[in-house]
Design a protein around this motif. Sequence first.
Motif, short mmCIF file in Angstrom:
data_model
loop_
_atom_site.label_atom_id
_atom_site.label_comp_id
_atom_site.label_asym_id
_atom_site.label_seq_id
_atom_site.Cartn_x
_atom_site.Cartn_y
_atom_site.Cartn_z
N LEU A 178 0.84 -1.19 0.00
CA LEU A 178 0.00 0.00 0.00
C LEU A 178 0.88 1.24 0.00
CD1 LEU A 178 -2.62 -1.14 2.66
CD2 LEU A 178 -2.93 -1.06 0.19
N ILE A 180 2.90 4.47 0.89
CA ILE A 180 3.42 5.03 2.14
C ILE A 180 3.91 6.44 1.85
CG2 ILE A 180 5.02 4.75 4.05
CD1 ILE A 180 5.32 1.81 3.15
N SER A 200 -2.58 0.55 7.22
CA SER A 200 -2.42 1.95 6.81
C SER A 200 -2.88 2.90 7.90
CB SER A 200 -3.19 2.21 5.52
OG SER A 200 -2.62 1.50 4.44
#
Length: 731
Positions: A178, A180, A200
């Motif tokens: 995911l 960053i 997240s």
Amino acid sequence: MTAAEGVRGLFAPASIAMVGATDKSGWSVATFANLRRHGFAGPVYLVNPRTEIVHGERAYRSLSDLPGPVDLVYVMVPTPVVLDVLKEGARLGIRHYVVLTAGFGETGAEGRKREEELTAFCRANGLTVLGPNGNGYINTSDGRAPVLTRSADGSSLTAHSARSSARRSGAGITPYGLPIPPPLLRGSVGVVLQSGALASSVLAFSQARGIGLSLLTSMGNEAVVSVTDVIDHLVDDPATRVIALFLESIRRPEEFARVARRALAAGKPIVALKIGRSGLASRTAQAHTGALVGDDAVIDAAFRQLGVIRVRSLEDLIITAGLLASSGPLPGPRLGVVTPSGGASEIIADRAEDEGLELPAFAEETVARLTEIMPDFGSPANPLDVTGYVVVDRTLLSRALRIVAEDPGIDVVMLLSDLPRAEPPDPEPVFRLYEKSTRIITESPRPVVIVGNVLTDVGSFARTLQDRTGYPHVVGGIEHGMSAIGAAVRWSAVRERAAVRPRAVTPPPVVRGERTGVWAEHRASALLAEAGVPVVPSELAPDEEAAVAAAERFGHPVVLKAAAEGLGHKSDVGGVRLGLGSADDVRRAHREILAAVGASGASGLGTLVQPQREGGVELLAGVVRDPAWGLVLAVGLGGVWVEVLKDSVLRLLPVDAAEVRRALGELRGAKLLTGARGTEPADLDALAEVITRVADLAGALGDDLESLEINPLLVRGSRIEALDALVTWRT
């Protein structure tokens, strides 16, 4: 390669291959961008048999075509070909993998079969695999990765080693699926999640609160690498001071207990958010203890004994971990509070009581020194409200802090102070003020925990201020801050107790007879008596005359009970008669009990005759086998109140008398044992010793035991007697 070496290698690769890399996948785009953006220094090879260019770089057709060695393969190919990728990698000598692909055990029977095949291959070939069905990990502590220090406005300043200050931004290895966003704050909290979807949010919240991470990993299905494997790694990781866990299940309780004890011995707190508190399960229908022992209650007990701090929210998970990472152990519950707000003082006083923290009165000398510096309308009490005069005298708060920190009756000082939310036109006076405060905090003879009023993000100027002055971590908000301080104090006490050497356990008595079914009370009581547990006198009476003779020897009144093999709850079938004051009462009770036992289908041996006991407090002391955690001790109010009040506490075996004494103090009805309303106080040391003998006996009986229970255990001063006993075997 050992399991520990495999996990170390997994989290510290020098080169990475992304198999299944494609511009069409957000996972692939994010993973590649994370590696480039956050400073992974080694080569990243892209593998896609259908495309020559991916993410603007050359793509290779297979792992076999790569021009250099690979330490870690990031797998995101369709489910049916995942195992093919691992087989090719294994032939090439590649030992570490992150499998992002889903479609395995989480999908049903076919997926479980596919996962079992993958796991078997990995075990046979010594592969270390994170996943499948995971997001990967972020390792900010790898020393080889050059990262960037950033100024308050986000512009780059200079490259430096990843081993420099934990306040610096940047990262090491980030094969994470995911996006960053930079900058990434490095720190000493290792986060292990059994939920990839929350990763997240956890990352964003920790960064917003200025809590840097050493490692964040999403576990996926744990086909090969488990949560306990990662905890083991973090215990040995010098970059990690605190371990934070989000747990949906504890798949290997024995392993979890082992690594938790390792963490406690190493001085590394484990903070855990364990979900699924609503599921309860009775352990055995024969013992009342089973009604008191539920899945979540056992986990609570296990966590307390293992020194695992259990929290109830994601915010508390990260905030508590952040506090412990900055403060380390806290020496005791006596809290000295310095605030600029009377309202906040009241909130803190209420929350201190919730958390079992003390707010002792300040020493006379402390009061005198505070009186000298405070305005006339202030009061030098604990919690200390230095009043809004801090707006006039900007040094008042720090001067009061110095005085309170020197009070001999205080273990920990809590300073209520928010970081500035915006940069003032002239920041230099603010820098000087915080530099002075930092010196006072650093020189304090007692640990100082700084807590903000409310939970807000740590802004860019505040981070710059902390970097420049060395000002410590600020815990977010009074509510979460008090929870974190309470948790840290309790963890510190458990750690101290864990350092005590274990005691020797007396060998168990010889068990006569088959270990099967439910033992009648006279057999269970005899077993307890041989183990040194005081048991009420009793005689087995096969007929009326024997019962009458026994009653004469004991003296009236007496109690008659059914003596029948396989009969658990005697009172449920009419198998108990109390207060029998004559020979005729005994004869009638004997006949009635035998008739009741016969109607129930149990095989009767006669009746058990005992002297009637009056007064005192009735407790339950029982041990039952939890299918995951093993033998669990339950202590609570006994007699008819067991399942009505359910006032009980649990401990995993083994326990010592000190632990039992602490458990007794946790009962809601504990005051009944200390002389409430003029009653005779119990000898708690003697009581704890008796219950410890019961626990030792249960532990020594081995795997055959299902449950062992005394209900009631009568306590009257120093007189302690088991009035009824039950033993249930597993076969």
